[in-house]
Scaffold this motif. Structure first.
Motif, PDB file in Angstrom:
ATOM      1  N   GLN B 112      29.491 -17.814  -9.675  1.00  0.00           N
ATOM      2  CA  GLN B 112      30.582 -18.683  -9.229  1.00  0.00           C
ATOM      3  C   GLN B 112      30.123 -19.633  -8.124  1.00  0.00           C
ATOM      4  N   TRP B 113      29.229 -19.152  -7.287  1.00  0.00           N
ATOM      5  CA  TRP B 113      28.663 -19.982  -6.223  1.00  0.00           C
ATOM      6  C   TRP B 113      27.841 -21.120  -6.833  1.00  0.00           C
ATOM      7  N   ILE B 114      27.023 -20.786  -7.858  1.00  0.00           N
ATOM      8  CA  ILE B 114      26.222 -21.817  -8.534  1.00  0.00           C
ATOM      9  C   ILE B 114      27.153 -22.838  -9.183  1.00  0.00           C
ATOM     10  N   ALA B 115      28.208 -22.327  -9.831  1.00  0.00           N
ATOM     11  CA  ALA B 115      29.149 -23.205 -10.521  1.00  0.00           C
ATOM     12  C   ALA B 115      29.803 -24.176  -9.524  1.00  0.00           C
ATOM     13  N   ARG B 116      30.175 -23.674  -8.353  1.00  0.00           N
ATOM     14  CA  ARG B 116      30.795 -24.536  -7.342  1.00  0.00           C
ATOM     15  C   ARG B 116      29.852 -25.644  -6.894  1.00  0.00           C
ATOM     16  N   MET B 117      28.576 -25.296  -6.720  1.00  0.00           N
ATOM     17  CA  MET B 117      27.577 -26.292  -6.310  1.00  0.00           C
ATOM     18  C   MET B 117      27.426 -27.365  -7.380  1.00  0.00           C
ATOM     19  N   ILE B 121      28.287 -31.395  -6.923  1.00  0.00           N
ATOM     20  CA  ILE B 121      27.286 -32.457  -7.109  1.00  0.00           C
ATOM     21  C   ILE B 121      27.664 -33.325  -8.312  1.00  0.00           C
ATOM     22  N   GLY B 122      28.164 -32.659  -9.369  1.00  0.00           N
ATOM     23  CA  GLY B 122      28.562 -33.376 -10.590  1.00  0.00           C
ATOM     24  C   GLY B 122      29.670 -34.374 -10.312  1.00  0.00           C
ATOM     25  N   LEU B 123      30.697 -33.927  -9.599  1.00  0.00           N
ATOM     26  CA  LEU B 123      31.833 -34.803  -9.305  1.00  0.00           C
ATOM     27  C   LEU B 123      31.435 -35.965  -8.398  1.00  0.00           C
ATOM     28  N   THR B 124      30.556 -35.678  -7.436  1.00  0.00           N
ATOM     29  CA  THR B 124      30.074 -36.737  -6.543  1.00  0.00           C
ATOM     30  C   THR B 124      29.376 -37.825  -7.357  1.00  0.00           C
ATOM     31  N   ASN B 125      28.523 -37.392  -8.294  1.00  0.00           N
ATOM     32  CA  ASN B 125      27.803 -38.357  -9.118  1.00  0.00           C
ATOM     33  C   ASN B 125      28.732 -39.153 -10.016  1.00  0.00           C
ATOM     34  N   LEU B 126      29.736 -38.458 -10.539  1.00  0.00           N
ATOM     35  CA  LEU B 126      30.703 -39.130 -11.405  1.00  0.00           C
ATOM     36  C   LEU B 126      31.420 -40.230 -10.616  1.00  0.00           C
ATOM     37  N   LEU B 127      31.828 -39.864  -9.403  1.00  0.00           N
ATOM     38  CA  LEU B 127      32.539 -40.804  -8.536  1.00  0.00           C
ATOM     39  C   LEU B 127      31.667 -42.028  -8.232  1.00  0.00           C
ATOM     40  N   ILE B 128      30.415 -41.770  -7.842  1.00  0.00           N
ATOM     41  CA  ILE B 128      29.497 -42.871  -7.536  1.00  0.00           C
ATOM     42  C   ILE B 128      29.311 -43.742  -8.779  1.00  0.00           C
ATOM     43  N   GLY B 129      29.170 -43.081  -9.927  1.00  0.00           N
ATOM     44  CA  GLY B 129      28.984 -43.793 -11.190  1.00  0.00           C
ATOM     45  C   GLY B 129      30.152 -44.718 -11.487  1.00  0.00           C
ATOM     46  N   VAL B 130      31.366 -44.176 -11.317  1.00  0.00           N
ATOM     47  CA  VAL B 130      32.569 -44.947 -11.619  1.00  0.00           C
ATOM     48  C   VAL B 130      32.713 -46.127 -10.648  1.00  0.00           C
ATOM     49  N   VAL B 131      32.490 -45.832  -9.363  1.00  0.00           N
ATOM     50  CA  VAL B 131      32.596 -46.888  -8.348  1.00  0.00           C
ATOM     51  C   VAL B 131      31.603 -48.015  -8.666  1.00  0.00           C
ATOM     52  N   ASN B 132      30.371 -47.631  -9.031  1.00  0.00           N
ATOM     53  CA  ASN B 132      29.347 -48.618  -9.360  1.00  0.00           C
ATOM     54  C   ASN B 132      29.711 -49.421 -10.606  1.00  0.00           C
ATOM     55  N   VAL B 142      23.137 -44.164 -14.209  1.00  0.00           N
ATOM     56  CA  VAL B 142      22.268 -43.027 -13.872  1.00  0.00           C
ATOM     57  C   VAL B 142      23.114 -41.867 -13.365  1.00  0.00           C
ATOM     58  N   ASN B 143      24.079 -42.195 -12.494  1.00  0.00           N
ATOM     59  CA  ASN B 143      24.941 -41.158 -11.934  1.00  0.00           C
ATOM     60  C   ASN B 143      25.805 -40.508 -13.008  1.00  0.00           C
ATOM     61  N   VAL B 144      26.266 -41.349 -13.940  1.00  0.00           N
ATOM     62  CA  VAL B 144      27.108 -40.803 -15.003  1.00  0.00           C
ATOM     63  C   VAL B 144      26.294 -39.854 -15.879  1.00  0.00           C
ATOM     64  N   VAL B 145      25.059 -40.247 -16.195  1.00  0.00           N
ATOM     65  CA  VAL B 145      24.189 -39.382 -16.996  1.00  0.00           C
ATOM     66  C   VAL B 145      23.941 -38.066 -16.249  1.00  0.00           C
ATOM     67  N   LEU B 146      23.681 -38.187 -14.962  1.00  0.00           N
ATOM     68  CA  LEU B 146      23.422 -37.013 -14.131  1.00  0.00           C
ATOM     69  C   LEU B 146      24.652 -36.099 -14.086  1.00  0.00           C
ATOM     70  N   ALA B 147      25.813 -36.735 -13.933  1.00  0.00           N
ATOM     71  CA  ALA B 147      27.055 -35.963 -13.882  1.00  0.00           C
ATOM     72  C   ALA B 147      27.265 -35.211 -15.194  1.00  0.00           C
ATOM     73  N   THR B 148      26.980 -35.885 -16.317  1.00  0.00           N
ATOM     74  CA  THR B 148      27.135 -35.248 -17.629  1.00  0.00           C
ATOM     75  C   THR B 148      26.223 -34.042 -17.740  1.00  0.00           C
ATOM     76  N   LEU B 149      25.001 -34.208 -17.277  1.00  0.00           N
ATOM     77  CA  LEU B 149      24.019 -33.131 -17.318  1.00  0.00           C
ATOM     78  C   LEU B 149      24.488 -31.938 -16.484  1.00  0.00           C
ATOM     79  N   LEU B 150      24.998 -32.236 -15.295  1.00  0.00           N
ATOM     80  CA  LEU B 150      25.466 -31.164 -14.413  1.00  0.00           C
ATOM     81  C   LEU B 150      26.682 -30.460 -15.001  1.00  0.00           C
ATOM     82  N   MET B 151      27.519 -31.229 -15.696  1.00  0.00           N
ATOM     83  CA  MET B 151      28.683 -30.619 -16.337  1.00  0.00           C
ATOM     84  C   MET B 151      28.231 -29.705 -17.471  1.00  0.00           C
TER      85      MET B 151
END
Lengths: 107, 172
Positions: B112-117, B121-132, B142-151
């Motif tokens: 659960q701790w890993i999942a929270r991390m 990180i995934g949501l942060t990247n998604l947000l940056i991706g969307v803002v960009n 790049v951020n969106v791809v990263l977010a997808t990977l983390l998801m």
């Protein structure tokens, strides 16, 4: 009786080991000894359990000697109560099991 | 100098976060072959020569916490190092079995701790991706791809969590 949740095996043995103050390694050894080598607490599991039990007020950290990094824990009155409640619950389980499956009296 | 230096070697290798059990297995296989983990870095593992099987290696995601490493050292484990949130330990095999988790509850908490991390990180990247993307900046992809990977990783961890929970339904 109350509606408290059952203790996990690790929790039960940690509390039981702390009937006398112990440090982490002592708890592991005592648990292994009490259970005849069956229950071996892993370090991460024990560390996590100790911090949840401190939060619950079942155990407390004893003031350490200066210079010593080893932390010693002891059972609180609340912890003792949790342990006694669990013992009652376990007794009920054993009694019912023996009643139905046959203990020493019947065969 | 007459003192003999312990032979060392560096291996570069990448493991996905959700393959941490695979990483641990590999590190223990190395120890079985006579190479004990001595240092860790980003995708970098430094091994030193040891008797085959002399050490047991364990790793865990854990917040920075000195009292935890002290606790492990108290039971005879050596702290090897930290990479981001991952900490690595080794203990001599002759001291007996060395595990970090011994019940389902603590294994679940670790997952659960890993999942929270991953989620953070995934949501942060998604947000940056969307803002960009709104700013018309192509780098956001790049951020969106990263977010997808983390998801995807989150899904893998979730799968492991569910499996443990199912086992716990009947047995602890």
């Amino acid at each position: 009786m109350n509606n408290e949740l059952a203790l996990t095996e690790s929790t039960y043995y940690i509390l039981l080991s702390l009937y006398q103050p112990q440090h982490g390694y002592g708890i592991m050894q005592r648990t292994e000894e009490l259970s005849g080598g069956r229950v071996r607490l892993a370090a991460g599991t024990l560390y996590g359990a100790l911090s949840s039990m401190s939060d619950k007020g079942w155990i407390r950290l004893l003031p350490g000697e200066s210079g010593s990094r080893k932390k010693e824990y002891s059972l609180t009155a609340q912890g003792l109560l949790a342990l006694k409640n669990e013992l009652d619950r376990l007794k009920e389980l054993v009694e019912n099991g023996e009643k139905i499956l046959g203990g020493n009296d019947h065969d | 100098m007459t003192e003999k230096m312990t032979e060392r070697k560096t291996v570069r290798k990448w493991f996905w976060v959700w393959d941490f059990d695979k990483e641990e297995r590999w590190l223990n296989q190395m120890a079985m072959q006579g190479w004990a983990l001595a240092e860790v870095g980003w995708c970098r593992y430094v091994f030193e020569k040891c008797e085959p099987g002399a050490y047991i290696i364990r790793l865990q995601m854990h917040p920075r916490d000195e009292s935890y490493t002290d606790f492990l050292e108290e039971i005879g484990a050596e702290y090897i190092g930290r990479v981001v949130q991952w900490i690595y330990f080794r203990r001599e095999a002759e001291q007996g079995e060395f595990q970090l988790f011994s019940d389902t509850q603590s294994r679940l908490e670790h997952l659960q701790w890993i999942a929270r991390m991953l989620l953070a990180i995934g949501l942060t990247n998604l947000l940056i991706g969307v803002v960009n993307a709104f700013a018309g900046n192509p780098i956001g992809a790049v951020n969106v791809v990263l977010a997808t990977l983390l998801m995807y990783g989150l899904g893998r961890i979730h799968g492991k969590t569910e499996q443990l929970k199912r086992e716990r339904e009947l047995q602890e």
